[in-house]
Design an enzyme around this catalytic site. Structure first.
Site, PDB file in Angstrom:
ATOM      1  N   ARG A   1     -30.274  15.732  14.427  1.00  0.00           N
ATOM      2  CA  ARG A   1     -28.069  16.056  14.665  1.00  0.00           C
ATOM      3  C   ARG A   1     -27.810  14.338  15.887  1.00  0.00           C
ATOM      4  O   ARG A   1     -28.473  14.525  16.627  1.00  0.00           O
ATOM      5  CB  ARG A   1     -28.040  17.017  14.921  1.00  0.00           C
TER       6      ARG A   1
ATOM      7  N   ASP B   1      -5.178  -2.022  -2.554  1.00  0.00           N
ATOM      8  CA  ASP B   1      -6.497  -1.268  -3.881  1.00  0.00           C
ATOM      9  C   ASP B   1      -7.482  -2.558  -4.854  1.00  0.00           C
ATOM     10  O   ASP B   1      -7.684  -2.083  -6.089  1.00  0.00           O
ATOM     11  CB  ASP B   1      -5.746  -0.416  -4.995  1.00  0.00           C
TER      12      ASP B   1
ATOM     13  N   GLU C   1       4.037  -8.220 -18.067  1.00  0.00           N
ATOM     14  CA  GLU C   1       2.802  -6.112 -17.440  1.00  0.00           C
ATOM     15  C   GLU C   1       2.015  -6.041 -19.371  1.00  0.00           C
ATOM     16  O   GLU C   1       2.985  -6.125 -19.660  1.00  0.00           O
ATOM     17  CB  GLU C   1       3.634  -5.099 -16.965  1.00  0.00           C
TER      18      GLU C   1
ATOM     19  N   ALA D   1       0.769  -1.142   0.087  1.00  0.00           N
ATOM     20  CA  ALA D   1      -0.196   0.115  -0.280  1.00  0.00           C
ATOM     21  C   ALA D   1       0.578   1.229   0.190  1.00  0.00           C
ATOM     22  O   ALA D   1       0.352   2.412   0.609  1.00  0.00           O
ATOM     23  CB  ALA D   1      -0.874  -0.411   1.212  1.00  0.00           C
TER      24      ALA D   1
ATOM     25  N   ARG E   1      -2.664   7.498 -10.445  1.00  0.00           N
ATOM     26  CA  ARG E   1      -3.580   7.646 -11.979  1.00  0.00           C
ATOM     27  C   ARG E   1      -4.958   8.596 -11.203  1.00  0.00           C
ATOM     28  O   ARG E   1      -6.272   8.264 -11.539  1.00  0.00           O
ATOM     29  CB  ARG E   1      -3.755   6.036 -12.689  1.00  0.00           C
TER      30      ARG E   1
ATOM     31  N   ASN F   1     -30.538  27.311  24.293  1.00  0.00           N
ATOM     32  CA  ASN F   1     -29.421  26.944  24.582  1.00  0.00           C
ATOM     33  C   ASN F   1     -28.100  27.138  24.437  1.00  0.00           C
ATOM     34  O   ASN F   1     -27.552  26.615  25.745  1.00  0.00           O
ATOM     35  CB  ASN F   1     -29.513  25.611  24.491  1.00  0.00           C
ATOM     36  N   TYR F   2     -28.048  28.056  23.800  1.00  0.00           N
ATOM     37  CA  TYR F   2     -26.858  28.860  23.717  1.00  0.00           C
ATOM     38  C   TYR F   2     -27.179  30.556  23.864  1.00  0.00           C
ATOM     39  O   TYR F   2     -27.381  31.064  23.236  1.00  0.00           O
ATOM     40  CB  TYR F   2     -26.982  28.617  22.317  1.00  0.00           C
TER      41      TYR F   2
HETATM   42  C1  UD1 Z   1       0.221  -4.739 -10.580  1.00  0.00           C
HETATM   43  C2  UD1 Z   1       0.716  -5.933 -11.305  1.00  0.00           C
HETATM   44  C3  UD1 Z   1      -0.197  -6.440 -12.652  1.00  0.00           C
HETATM   45  C4  UD1 Z   1      -1.497  -7.255 -11.769  1.00  0.00           C
HETATM   46  C5  UD1 Z   1      -2.332  -5.674 -10.831  1.00  0.00           C
HETATM   47  C6  UD1 Z   1      -3.615  -6.462 -10.156  1.00  0.00           C
HETATM   48  C7  UD1 Z   1       3.033  -5.602 -10.391  1.00  0.00           C
HETATM   49  C8  UD1 Z   1       4.433  -4.973 -11.456  1.00  0.00           C
HETATM   50  N1  UD1 Z   1       2.210  -5.638 -11.727  1.00  0.00           N
HETATM   51  O1  UD1 Z   1       0.143  -3.666 -11.199  1.00  0.00           O
HETATM   52  O2  UD1 Z   1       0.035  -7.537 -13.322  1.00  0.00           O
HETATM   53  O3  UD1 Z   1      -1.803  -7.107 -12.808  1.00  0.00           O
HETATM   54  O4  UD1 Z   1      -0.973  -5.149  -9.714  1.00  0.00           O
HETATM   55  O5  UD1 Z   1      -3.943  -5.345  -9.777  1.00  0.00           O
HETATM   56  O6  UD1 Z   1       3.243  -5.827  -9.520  1.00  0.00           O
HETATM   57  N2  UD1 Z   1       2.602  -0.818  -4.669  1.00  0.00           N
HETATM   58  C9  UD1 Z   1       4.035  -0.389  -3.251  1.00  0.00           C
HETATM   59  N3  UD1 Z   1       5.116   0.005  -3.700  1.00  0.00           N
HETATM   60  C10 UD1 Z   1       5.476   0.362  -4.754  1.00  0.00           C
HETATM   61  C11 UD1 Z   1       4.488   0.071  -5.839  1.00  0.00           C
HETATM   62  C12 UD1 Z   1       3.181  -0.182  -5.344  1.00  0.00           C
HETATM   63  O7  UD1 Z   1       3.244  -0.620  -2.242  1.00  0.00           O
HETATM   64  O8  UD1 Z   1       6.481   0.609  -4.914  1.00  0.00           O
HETATM   65  C13 UD1 Z   1       2.021  -1.539  -3.708  1.00  0.00           C
HETATM   66  C14 UD1 Z   1       0.591   0.068  -4.756  1.00  0.00           C
HETATM   67  O9  UD1 Z   1       0.518   1.135  -3.290  1.00  0.00           O
HETATM   68  C15 UD1 Z   1      -0.591  -0.846  -5.198  1.00  0.00           C
HETATM   69  C16 UD1 Z   1      -0.104  -2.620  -5.689  1.00  0.00           C
HETATM   70  O10 UD1 Z   1       1.132  -2.418  -4.550  1.00  0.00           O
HETATM   71  O11 UD1 Z   1      -1.153  -0.987  -3.566  1.00  0.00           O
HETATM   72  C17 UD1 Z   1      -0.098  -2.395  -6.532  1.00  0.00           C
HETATM   73  O12 UD1 Z   1       0.834  -1.659  -7.450  1.00  0.00           O
HETATM   74  P1  UD1 Z   1       0.378  -0.684  -8.566  1.00  0.00           P
HETATM   75  O13 UD1 Z   1       1.183   0.632  -9.267  1.00  0.00           O
HETATM   76  O14 UD1 Z   1      -1.602  -0.769  -8.608  1.00  0.00           O
HETATM   77  O15 UD1 Z   1       0.491  -2.114  -9.768  1.00  0.00           O
HETATM   78  P2  UD1 Z   1      -0.344  -2.064 -11.447  1.00  0.00           P
HETATM   79  O16 UD1 Z   1      -0.030  -1.189 -12.051  1.00  0.00           O
HETATM   80  O17 UD1 Z   1      -1.918  -2.089 -10.712  1.00  0.00           O
HETATM   81 CA    CA Z   2      -3.009  -1.689  -8.734  1.00  0.00          CA
END
Ligand code: UD1
Ligand code: CA
Length: 458
Positions: free
Chosen positions: A332, A102, A154, A9, A15, A385-386
């Site tokens: 309220r 996510d 990817e 996370a 995006r 009240n106030y």
């Molecule tokens: C990623 C996967 C993809 C998959 C998709 C599914 C990779 C390279 N790709 O792509 O194959 O289909 O999820 O939803 O893994 N995050 C970190 N640190 C970082 C980058 C990301 O913690 O440096 C976390 C983000 O907060 C997120 C999750 O990893 O919760 C996925 O990152 P995101 O950038 O959304 O990956 P996708 O491009 O969706």
């Molecule tokens: Ca994602």
């Protein structure tokens, strides 16, 4: 199986085009990350590690009540592979379930299926996949002619041929054994993006000849949120799921397309929900209630046979059986309404308790008051009240009749069975059984209007 969980996370969520970290964006009243946390909690993992980075403090603060979580900081956002490496330091030699933060559609049921498949097939790596030709931006699962998984590519790096041939998409939910985690250091930086992709681990493990597989599940159980459009689409899936569940339990929705019900809300049998209604937070609604259009009910409890008339707002309050509130009423926070109470048009109530069978039918403000049973509050009654600095209480005992357009200047008490004449300003206590009246005596000037007419004419 000793299971640990890692939730990724830390990402920017570019995006989303937002100042708020992506995983804190809400889906029907709950941050996305919370959905993942709730789904894994049921599996009773040994440890749940959340990798944070972008907006780390905000994420940690928002999850403060989840004291079973361990947070680790990914200082530089070098990709999902790097994020898992950071978390690895926190893990013992457990089997590890890795998920993205996510992905609010994930349920415990889906995760349990993955765990079962993983155990049955004795894999080193198992992950969930889905097939949905309308989705873009997901990794594609590569399989050889024997259908064995050989890697993930990817979307943005996939060749035209790969896109044509491989339609199975990576969900980002994996189970990894220690053998697989040990290969994390073998992941190479992607030349185009400069990131370490967790998805590359799948190719590495496959080359080493270890057992691995992807298990296909429905897109609606697993797709994630990368932008605001998807945030809406996923919210709508969860909204529909919630309403369908309530319908199965005996609730009527006149127009399910315009009712917004948080998954945390419960509604009893034979309750009817009209269009354009919002039932939010920890709201509990009893049996056979009617919620008319335009109402929003938040963190409140309603008994049975309660009627909420049009355009009413109810916040953190309680309403007893057979009471009727609205239209255009506002309860309220901390209002406690008894049984068979009537709160009518344009009435505002704040931090006030109201006894059984009491009526405040029109145009009233009751704040910081305790109102007994069988009281009649006339139209236009106001608790003052106030005083500009402090709030004061008003007590209206049972059986009191407050005439219209009265002001009750707090602190003040009106004793049992007393009457307040219409138009009275009450600024001292009224003893039980008496009449309070404070208005200048009316005079009738006989023939005055005719005399005025003559004056104006001449
Ligand atoms: C990623 C996967 C993809 C998959 C998709 C599914 C990779 C390279 N790709 O792509 O194959 O289909 O999820 O939803 O893994 N995050 C970190 N640190 C970082 C980058 C990301 O913690 O440096 C976390 C983000 O907060 C997120 C999750 O990893 O919760 C996925 O990152 P995101 O950038 O959304 O990956 P996708 O491009 O969706
Ligand atoms: Ca994602």
């Amino acid at each position: 199986m000793n299971l640990s969980v890692v939730i990724l996370a830390a990402g920017r969520g570019k995006r989303m085009n937002s100042l708020v970290p992506k995983v804190l964006h809400e889906v029907l009243g709950k941050p996305m990350l919370q959905y993942t946390i709730d789904a894994v909690k049921v599996l009773k993992p040994q440890k749940t590690v959340v990798v944070i980075g972008n907006g780390a403090d905000a994420v940690r603060n928002r999850m403060a009540t989840e004291d079973h979580l361990s947070f680790v900081i990914q200082k530089r956002l070098l990709g999902t592979g790097d994020a898992l490496s950071v978390a690895k330091k926190e893990l013992k030699k457990d089997t590890v379930l890795v998920l993205n933060g996510d992905c609010p559609l994930i349920t415990t049921k889906t995760l349990k299926t993955l765990v079962e498949n993983h155990k049955r097939d004795k894999n080193v790596v198992s992950f969930l996949s889905f097939i949905d030709s309308t989705m873009s931006g997901y990794g594609r699962v590569l399989r050889d002619e024997n259908k064995k998984v050989t890697g993930i590519v990817e979307d943005k790096h996939a060749t035209h041929e790969e896109k044509k041939k491989f339609k199975e998409l990576n969900s980002g939910v994996y189970i990894l054994e220690t053998e697989a985690l040990n290969y994390l250091d073998n992941i190479k930086k992607n030349r185009d993006s400069g990131e370490y992709y967790l998805t590359d681990l799948v190719g590495i493990v496959s080359k080493k000849g270890e057992r691995l597989n992807a298990y296909i599940c429905p897109s609606e159980d697993i797709r994630g949120v990368n932008n605001r459009r998807e945030l809406h689409e996923i919210s709508d899936i969860i909204r529909k799921r919630t309403i369908a569940r309530l319908m199965d339990h005996g609730v009527t929705f006149i127009d399910p397309d315009t009712s917004f019900v948080h998954p945390s809300v419960s509604v009893g049998k034979d309750t009817i929900i009209y269009p354009n209604t919002y039932l939010e937070g920890k709201t509990k609604i009893g049996n056979a209630c009617i919620i008319y259009p335009g109402s929003r009910i938040f963190d409140s409890t309603l008994g049975n046979n309660v009627i909420i008339k049009d355009n009413t707002v109810i916040e953190a309050s309680r309403i007893g059986n057979e009471s009727s509130i609205g239209p255009f009423a506002h309860l309220r926070p901390h209002s406690i309404i008894g049984r068979k109470v009537k709160i009518g048009n344009f009435v505002e109530i704040k931090k006030t308790s109201i006894g059984n069978e009491t009526k405040a039918s029109h145009l009233t403000y009751l704040g910081d008051a305790i109102v007994g049973k069988n009281v009649n509050i006339g139209a236009g009654t106001i608790t003052c009240n106030y005083d500009g600095r402090n709030k004061f209480n008003t007590v209206i005992e049972q059986g009191v009749f407050v005439g219209s357009d009265s002001q009750l200047v707090a602190p003040v008490k009106i004793g049992k069975g007393a009457y307040v004449a219409a138009g009275t300003t009450v600024n001292k206590d009224v003893p039980a059984g008496s009449l309070a009246i404070s208005r200048t005596k009316q005079q009738n000037l006989i023939g005055w209007a005719r005399k005025r007419q003559l004056r104006v004419k001449s």
